[in-house]
Structure formats: structure tokens, C-alpha cells
Design a protein around this motif. Structure first.
Motif, PDB file in Angstrom:
ATOM      1  N   SER A 184       0.764  -1.202   0.037  1.00  0.00           N
ATOM      2  CA  SER A 184      -0.002   0.032  -0.027  1.00  0.00           C
ATOM      3  C   SER A 184       0.832   1.393   0.214  1.00  0.00           C
ATOM      4  CB  SER A 184      -0.958   0.093   1.212  1.00  0.00           C
ATOM      5  OG  SER A 184      -1.696  -1.127   1.476  1.00  0.00           O
ATOM      6  N   LEU A 185       1.956   1.232   0.856  1.00  0.00           N
ATOM      7  CA  LEU A 185       2.696   2.360   0.901  1.00  0.00           C
ATOM      8  C   LEU A 185       3.413   2.639  -0.224  1.00  0.00           C
ATOM      9  CD1 LEU A 185       3.976   2.289   4.652  1.00  0.00           C
ATOM     10  CD2 LEU A 185       2.524   3.919   3.694  1.00  0.00           C
ATOM     11  N   GLY A 186       4.126   1.465  -0.908  1.00  0.00           N
ATOM     12  CA  GLY A 186       4.943   1.579  -1.966  1.00  0.00           C
ATOM     13  C   GLY A 186       3.748   2.169  -3.228  1.00  0.00           C
ATOM     14  N   LEU A 187       2.657   1.707  -3.196  1.00  0.00           N
ATOM     15  CA  LEU A 187       1.783   2.260  -4.316  1.00  0.00           C
ATOM     16  C   LEU A 187       1.703   3.696  -4.094  1.00  0.00           C
ATOM     17  CD1 LEU A 187      -0.290   1.729  -6.522  1.00  0.00           C
ATOM     18  CD2 LEU A 187      -2.250   1.152  -4.962  1.00  0.00           C
ATOM     19  N   ALA A 188       1.345   4.154  -3.050  1.00  0.00           N
ATOM     20  CA  ALA A 188       1.317   5.530  -2.847  1.00  0.00           C
ATOM     21  C   ALA A 188       2.282   6.145  -3.255  1.00  0.00           C
ATOM     22  CB  ALA A 188       0.954   5.844  -1.085  1.00  0.00           C
ATOM     23  N   ILE A 189       3.498   5.602  -2.822  1.00  0.00           N
ATOM     24  CA  ILE A 189       4.715   6.428  -3.105  1.00  0.00           C
ATOM     25  C   ILE A 189       4.990   6.545  -4.823  1.00  0.00           C
ATOM     26  CG2 ILE A 189       7.211   6.500  -2.961  1.00  0.00           C
ATOM     27  CD1 ILE A 189       6.836   5.234  -0.318  1.00  0.00           C
ATOM     28  N   ALA A 190       4.558   5.590  -5.360  1.00  0.00           N
ATOM     29  CA  ALA A 190       4.704   5.479  -6.872  1.00  0.00           C
ATOM     30  C   ALA A 190       3.779   6.283  -7.503  1.00  0.00           C
ATOM     31  CB  ALA A 190       4.376   3.753  -7.320  1.00  0.00           C
ATOM     32  N   LEU A 191       2.545   6.564  -6.793  1.00  0.00           N
ATOM     33  CA  LEU A 191       1.738   7.370  -7.614  1.00  0.00           C
ATOM     34  C   LEU A 191       2.295   8.899  -7.385  1.00  0.00           C
ATOM     35  CD1 LEU A 191      -1.826   5.887  -6.394  1.00  0.00           C
ATOM     36  CD2 LEU A 191      -0.790   6.075  -8.734  1.00  0.00           C
ATOM     37  N   VAL A 192       2.805   9.185  -6.351  1.00  0.00           N
ATOM     38  CA  VAL A 192       3.475  10.485  -6.253  1.00  0.00           C
ATOM     39  C   VAL A 192       4.448  10.719  -7.106  1.00  0.00           C
ATOM     40  CG1 VAL A 192       4.849  12.060  -4.780  1.00  0.00           C
ATOM     41  CG2 VAL A 192       2.462  10.558  -3.755  1.00  0.00           C
ATOM     42  N   LEU A 193       5.422   9.632  -7.297  1.00  0.00           N
ATOM     43  CA  LEU A 193       6.664   9.353  -8.232  1.00  0.00           C
ATOM     44  C   LEU A 193       6.072   9.884  -9.604  1.00  0.00           C
ATOM     45  CD1 LEU A 193       8.951   6.676  -7.225  1.00  0.00           C
ATOM     46  CD2 LEU A 193       9.398   8.876  -6.935  1.00  0.00           C
ATOM     47  N   LEU A 194       4.975   9.305 -10.040  1.00  0.00           N
ATOM     48  CA  LEU A 194       4.650   9.726 -11.208  1.00  0.00           C
ATOM     49  C   LEU A 194       4.118  11.050 -11.570  1.00  0.00           C
ATOM     50  CD1 LEU A 194       2.083   6.563 -11.861  1.00  0.00           C
ATOM     51  CD2 LEU A 194       4.236   7.231 -13.055  1.00  0.00           C
ATOM     52  N   LYS A 195       3.652  11.843 -10.391  1.00  0.00           N
ATOM     53  CA  LYS A 195       3.539  13.215 -10.894  1.00  0.00           C
ATOM     54  C   LYS A 195       4.930  13.883 -11.000  1.00  0.00           C
ATOM     55  CE  LYS A 195      -0.544  13.218  -8.799  1.00  0.00           C
ATOM     56  NZ  LYS A 195      -1.283  13.424  -9.973  1.00  0.00           N
ATOM     57  N   ALA A 196       5.230  14.680 -12.037  1.00  0.00           N
ATOM     58  CA  ALA A 196       6.534  15.031 -12.548  1.00  0.00           C
ATOM     59  C   ALA A 196       6.861  16.237 -11.625  1.00  0.00           C
ATOM     60  CB  ALA A 196       6.448  15.290 -14.117  1.00  0.00           C
ATOM     61  N   LEU A 197       7.163  16.003 -10.290  1.00  0.00           N
ATOM     62  CA  LEU A 197       7.513  17.092  -9.509  1.00  0.00           C
ATOM     63  C   LEU A 197       8.692  17.431  -9.517  1.00  0.00           C
ATOM     64  CD1 LEU A 197       5.069  16.141  -6.460  1.00  0.00           C
ATOM     65  CD2 LEU A 197       4.681  17.758  -8.136  1.00  0.00           C
ATOM     66  N   PRO A 198       9.128  18.535  -9.157  1.00  0.00           N
ATOM     67  CA  PRO A 198      10.742  18.700  -9.087  1.00  0.00           C
ATOM     68  C   PRO A 198      11.502  18.127  -8.106  1.00  0.00           C
ATOM     69  CG  PRO A 198       9.335  20.851  -8.188  1.00  0.00           C
ATOM     70  CD  PRO A 198       8.544  19.785  -8.802  1.00  0.00           C
TER      71      PRO A 198
END
Lengths: 388, 309
Positions: B101-115
Motif C-alpha cells: 500500500s505504501l509502495g503504491l502511494a509512493i509510486a503514484l507520487v513519483l508519477l507526478k513530475a514534481l521537481p
């Protein structure tokens, strides 16, 4: 169903590329408008902006007079058919089509009815329980269509939906799509780079061109297919619509008695110009003459305007395309001309469509004249058509 | 024929040619089969045989007597068996689920091309590259009741910390071990899920948005089903790995206090490499093998039931 108005739309990407600038036109309720142009002309970007998948930097997008420029894609009630279909690979055909309906909490039996009706219309009933992976290209294309029509959206957006099909299927689907549009009467914006698709499908066709800066406009002309062909607004449209493309030659207009005479630059060829008030203003100046390949006529040698050797002839069965060179500098349809370039040397390859029986032997001369009433005239500096 | 000519298979004698041809697939997989047999099948079968004997290296070098199922009975009735099994299952199930679950959440954040995401991606892989034994020692200091960072943070936040230390109290020790595993392995899930989400075509997500699906619906009905195969496999791998947890337990708590952090892996270690009770540990091994295989088999059956592979 709704009308869709692009009002001074512009889009500049974060790297500074101007994709779209100053595009304004309206798609009437139920109208089928095709956006056509070469790669990079901004047609897909325009479509994605209409869908809400891309934000616009300037201008407004109206649907039925409501400003939807800042409305999320989810809330626009628009259906889109993608070039690669973008079907949900893990869902069956039925589920693919039902997905959009489920999102609006429609009762199950109503969804079932709508999906079955759409499947019936598209001849997909047999495949409802298959997954996209088990369908042919044409069937997938129809599922993508089905997913769009089942929702009865305000408008359809189609991004080169036929480009992944083989030539035969494309022609077939072209007709089916057109029929479907007539039957459903849904406002449709259709993107293609194929001018045959544009001409055959669109109620009106918008010809777009890549822009260099935010001051220009992508939109060159929007009109019915026939008027685009008969009365192109400028060199770009004239060169883009029609196959083979229109020939362009440089010529100088000279006053001759009460009328005008055009002399093709670099050659001794000249011909009288049909009387025209607007053209008269160009007396003593240079113009670009547009000659459609189909306006050439095979004639006796004495009447010939052009009498050049034909190195290449392409026999298509019903017609033959013959190519020949004249010693006149070529015309670049994409750029405004500098007067200096007029004096440049060069050869200009022209193409004529002639009856197969008139095909000359290789490298033989072919005497040709043109229907002078059917010539197109353009201002070499602005590229715009000179027309009464 | 010239000595320099390369001999093609056709040039071989008919007998050899047909032998190679007929058996080519078997010859090609033979090395891996030999490896598997030698490194997995042989030890397992050896353990199976040993599990029926009374064999303790502290008593003698050879098996002393055939005892039938006695070792199994003894293993199941051992003082720590039930605790070890429960702890192992808690660690495996809660650990895998939380990490996913945490890994999925982090992956979804990683997908946002944030600086700064490139740096984050690079840093994320770090915990996974550290040996578990080192991580164990690291956390021993972090959990230290007299000034460990974790202890200090918890106290600063006015959260109750047991007087005997986080690792010293039966109520927190297992959670502490679980936390170490989650800390080390969540990034692994994040990176694998991130990679498989990258493979989901943008057009499909865009189509779903135009179908008026909410972000949550897109996640549950489009993204997750499309990365399902990868998810099934990493969850299975990770479950089996945690099921065999022993190194962090050894370094952090040695199974204590009492049996509160004992795992099947740690019990095996203790019986085999501390008590040298080969017969008993073989029986325990087989019990563990059966349990994990039954769980994985059920999981695979239900997970892959609807998959067309």
C-alpha cells in the motif's frame, strides 16, 4: 449535442514551442468538421484542448455559449476516439463500452440496453464478451467508436481514428463513420493528416499550418471541401488540398492593350490573363500562378503553352500523371517570398493529369495547354489568393 | 573436408546429429535442472529423511534411531511453535500488505513530475541495497532506550515508550521488527510499481478521464488491474521472503522478550545451529515448507484464476 466555439485559442508549451496560436472557428451543432494539416500544425493539440486533456494559454473554448476553458476533462461530456483506440485491455468489449455509463451511476438495465443498441449498430454483438486483444484492428476501431457513441455525448472528438487500419478497411470505415455521423447527428471534430479523409468526410474542413510565433494563426481556411478546392485562400491551402498537389509557377504580369499578359519567369512562355479587376492592380508586378494538374489539356503542338520532354509518367489506369521540368525558379509554399528570389535560377517540376491514351513515350515532348479560366493567382509576398 | 572448415550440424555423423537434434531442448535446460536438483531438491529430500530420525549433533555425529513422526509431534508441541507461527504470519501478512500500500502511494507520487523526483527515485533504492543484518544493527541503535533516535522522537511526541525500551517490551517488539522490514522494503514496492505504472499508456488514462472516471476509479479500475500481474508476483515474492525472516530478529531481539518476536525462521536457526538438533529442525523445516507452500498455492490459484497468460 452542442456547438463548439474556439475563440482565439493559443497554446505554448513549457519549452517555448508555440503549438497553436489565434485559432477561431465555430463547429455548429451536429456538424462534422475535419482539422487537417501536416505534422506539427497543431491539429491534435487543438483536439486535446477541446477534450480538456491540454490546458489553453489564451483564448476561450465555448460549448453552447458556456465557457468551458477551465472545465476538467471529466466534466465536459465529450467522447474521444484515440488513434491507438485506447481501449481498456483488461475489460471485455461490453465492459469497455459500459465503463463510461457506470461512471454516471446509470441503472444496470439501462446500461445493458444502451450497450446492446450501440453494439448492434456497429455489428459488435458477437464480440461483446471478448477482450480487445482478441479483436482485429477494424473491430477494435469499432469498439472505440462504440465507447464514444454509447454515452450520447455533447460532441465527438476523433484523433486520426483510421490511421492504424489498412488501406481497404480505411476506405470502408470512412464511409461507415460518415454514415454514423449522419445518423446520430452529433457535433464532431475530426483530426487527420490525410486530405482524402478530410475532403470525403467533413461538412467543413479546417486547414491548419504550423506556426513560427504567437503572432500568426494556424488556421488557414475553414470551408466546405469543394470551396477549399475551388477557392483556396492562399498558397498553403492550394498546395495542401488536391492530389497531386497544385503546381506553382512564378510569373510577371504585363499590361497588353486593354488586358494583361502573364510571362512565366525564366521561360519564354506567356499567355493572356482573363480580365480581372483585382489582377489588373498587379500589372507590372510578380505573381504566383497555381495550375491544378487536372487543368492541363493535351493539345496540338501549335497551341501548346508547355512542350517539354516527359521523363516520368505514372499510369494509374483511369489517368496518367506526367512530370516535366520548366526552367523557372520553384515556389516554396510554406514561406512568404522575397522579391529577390524571383530572379533565382532553377527548375520547377510540374505534374499534369492526362488521359492514358495521350501518354508519351519516355522523354518525348508532350504539348500541353491549360484552361486559363481555371488558374489560381497568388500574391508572392503574402501568399494570399488574388481573386475578385 | 578441410581442417579449417567449420562443421555444421549437417556435417556430423547421422547418429550424433539425430541425438543432438532430438535432445536439444533437454540439453539446453539440463544445467538449470541439475542446479535445481542439487541445491533445492536434494537438501529438501535429505531434510525429509532426517526428520524421521533422532539425530542430535550434540549427542553423536550419526542419526541414532528411526523415530517415525515423533519429531513432527515434538515440533508442533514445542513451547514456541504457536507463537512463532503467529508472529511469522503477522509479519508476512501485515508487512506485505503495508509495504504494497505504501509502495503504491509512493509510486503514484513519483508519477507526478514534481521537481526533485529524480533524486528521490535514486535515494529510494538505497534501503533495499543494505544487507538486512546491517539494517538490524542500525535499528538496534535507533531503538536504544537510552538515546536512540526513534525512542527520542516518540518521547518528544509524548507517545508512550515502554520503560524497558521498544525492543524490550512484548507489546512493541514485534511492531518494531515489522517497522524495520517496512522501512527497508517499501521502496522496493514503490520502484517496481512505479515502473509498471509507467508502462500504462497515457491514452488509456485519458480515455478514462473522458469517460468521467474519478481519480480513485481510475486507480482502482484501470491502473491497478493493468499492473495486476506485476503486483501479484512481487507480493508473492515478498510474502515468502518475510515468511523466512530470521536475520533482523536475530540481531534485534533474539526472539524475545519471551516468545513475542520469535519467528519460524528464528526457531529453525535456534534448533539447528544452536541446539544442533538435526532431526527436529528437519521436521520443523518441512512444516514451514508445507505451510508456506499451501498459502502460496492458494494465493496463486485465486490470483491467477481469471488471468489469461
Amino acid at each position: 449535442m452542442a456547438s463548439m466555439t474556439f475563440d482565439g485559442i493559443g497554446k505554448t508549451f513549457s519549452d517555448g514551442t508555440v503549438a497553436v496560436a489565434n485559432v477561431s472557428f465555430t463547429v455548429a451543432d451536429g456538424e462534422f468538421v475535419v482539422l487537417v494539416g501536416p505534422s506539427g500544425c497543431g491539429k491534435s493539440t487543438l483536439l486535446r484542448m477541446a477534450a480538456g486533456l491540454e490546458l489553453l494559454n489564451s483564448g476561450r473554448l465555448l460549448m453552447d455559449d458556456h465557457d468551458v476553458s477551465n472545465t476538467e476533462a471529466q466534466d465536459r461530456d465529450i467522447a474521444m476516439v484515440f488513434q491507438n483506440y485506447a481501449l481498456y485491455p483488461h475489460m471485455t468489449v461490453y465492459e469497455n463500452m459500459a465503463f463510461g455509463l457506470q461512471q454516471r451511476k446509470m441503472p444496470k438495465d439501462k446500461i445493458e440496453k444502451l450497450v446492446r443498441d450501440a453494439a448492434e449498430m456497429l455489428d459488435l454483438t458477437k464480440y461483446l464478451h471478448r477482450k480487445p486483444g482478441a479483436l482485429s484492428g477494424g473491430q477494435r476501431q469499432r469498439v472505440a467508436m462504440g465507447r464514444a457513441i454509447v454515452r450520447h455525448p455533447m460532441a465527438f472528438l476523433m484523433d486520426e481514428p483510421l490511421s492504424n487500419l489498412d488501406a481497404k478497411l480505411r476506405v470502408q470505415m470512412r464511409a461507415e463513420l460518415k454514415l454514423l455521423n449522419q445518423r446520430l447527428g452529433v457535433t464532431t471534430l475530426y483530426v487527420t493528416h490525410d486530405q482524402v479523409e478530410a475532403m470525403t468526410m467533413g461538412d467543413r474542413v479546417a486547414v491548419l499550418k504550423p506556426v513560427g510565433n504567437a503572432g500568426e494563426s494556424n488556421l488557414q481556411q475553414i470551408d466546405t471541401p469543394q470551396r477549399l478546392y475551388d477557392r483556396p485562400a492562399n498558397i498553403f491551402v492550394a498546395g495542401f488540398i488536391g492530389s497531386p498537389a497544385m503546381n506553382f509557377v512564378r510569373a510577371e504580369l504585363r499590361a497588353e492593350g486593354a488586358g494583361l499578359r502573364a510571362a512565366i519567369a525564366g521561360t519564354g512562355i506567356s499567355f493572356p490573363v482573363p480580365a480581372s479587376a483585382v489582377l489588373s492592380a498587379y500589372a507590372g508586378r510578380q505573381v504566383v500562378v497555381g495550375i491544378r494538374p487536372e487543368m492541363f489539356l493535351v493539345c496540338p503542338e501549335a497551341e501548346a503553352l508547355f512542350n517539354e520532354p516527359v521523363p516520368v509518367a505514372e499510369a494509374l489506369g483511369a489517368d496518367t500523371y506526367v512530370f516535366f521540368d520548366i526552367a523557372s525558379p520553384p515556389v516554396d509554399v510554406n514561406d512568404a517570398e522575397e522579391p529577390e528570389e524571383f530572379k533565382r535560377k532553377g527548375t520547377n517540376r510540374l505534374v499534369a493529369r492526362i488521359p492514358p491514351a495521350a501518354t508519351p513515350a519516355p522523354n518525348q515532348r508532350l504539348p500541353l495547354t491549360v484552361d486559363l479560366q481555371q488558374l489560381h493567382w497568388f500574391d508572392p509576398l503574402t501568399g494570399t489568393a488574388i481573386r475578385d | 573436408m578441410h581442417a579449417t572448415t567449420i562443421r555444421s550440424p549437417q556435417a556430423l555423423s547421422p547418429v550424433r546429429k539425430s541425438f543432438v537434434r532430438r535432445n536439444l531442448p533437454y540439453l539446453l535446460i539440463a544445467p538449470s535442472v541439475v542446479m535445481l536438483l542439487g541445491l533445492i531438491a536434494y537438501p529438501l529430500l535429505f531434510a525429509l529423511k532426517s526428520s524421521f530420525y533422532f539425530w542430535n549433533l550434540q549427542v553423536g555425529p550419526q542419526p541414532l534411531a528411526f523415530v517415525g513422526l515423533d519429531n513432527y509431534v515434538q515440533a508442533i508441541n514445542a513451547f514456541d511453535f504457536r507463537a512463532a507461527l503467529t508472529n511469522t504470519l503477522i509479519l508476512s501478512v501485515v508487512g506485505t500488505a503495508t509495504e504494497f500500500s505504501l509502495g503504491l502511494a509512493i509510486a503514484l507520487v513519483l508519477l507526478k513530475a514534481l521537481p526533485g523526483m529524480n533524486v528521490v527515485r535514486a535515494l529510494l533504492i538505497l534501503p533495499t541495497t543494505i544487507a538486512p543484518i546491517v539494517v538490524g544493527f542500525l535499528f538496534r541503535y535507533l531503538y536504544d532506550p537510552g538515546g536512540g533516535l526513534v525512542t527520542w522522537v516518540l518521547q518528544s511526541l509524548w507517545l508512550p515508550v515502554p520503560a524497558e525500551g521498544i525492543l524490550g517490551s512484548p507489546s512493541t517488539a514485534l511492531a518494531a521488527i515489522l517497522f524495520v522490514d517496512i522501512w527497508q522494503w517499501t521502496p522496493f514496492f514503490a520502484i517496481v510499481i512505479y515502473a509498471s505504472l509507467l508502462a500504462v499508456p497515457d491514452e488509456i488514462i485519458e480515455a478514462a478521464r473522458l469517460d468521467r472516471a474519478s481519480a480513485w476509479t481510475i486507480l482502482m479500475r484501470i491502473k491497478l488491474p493493468l499492473i495486476r500481474r506485476t503486483a501479484i508476483i512481487i507480493v508473492m515474492l515478498r510474502f515468502m521472503q518475510i515468511f523466512n525472516t530470521f536475520d533482523t530478529v536475530l540481531v534485534l531481539t533474539r526472539g524475545g522478550p519471551g516468545t513475542s518476536t520469535r519467528t519460524l525462521g528464528y526457531s529453525l536457526y535456534e534448533q539447528g545451529l544452536v541446539n544442533f538438533n538435526v532431526g527436529l529442525v528437519s521436521a520443523q523445516t518441512w512444516i514451514a515448507v508445507l505451510i508456506v507452500n499451501i498459502i502460496v498455492a492458494l494465493y496463486v490459484f485465486f490470483a491467477f484464476r481469471n488471468e489469461e497468460w
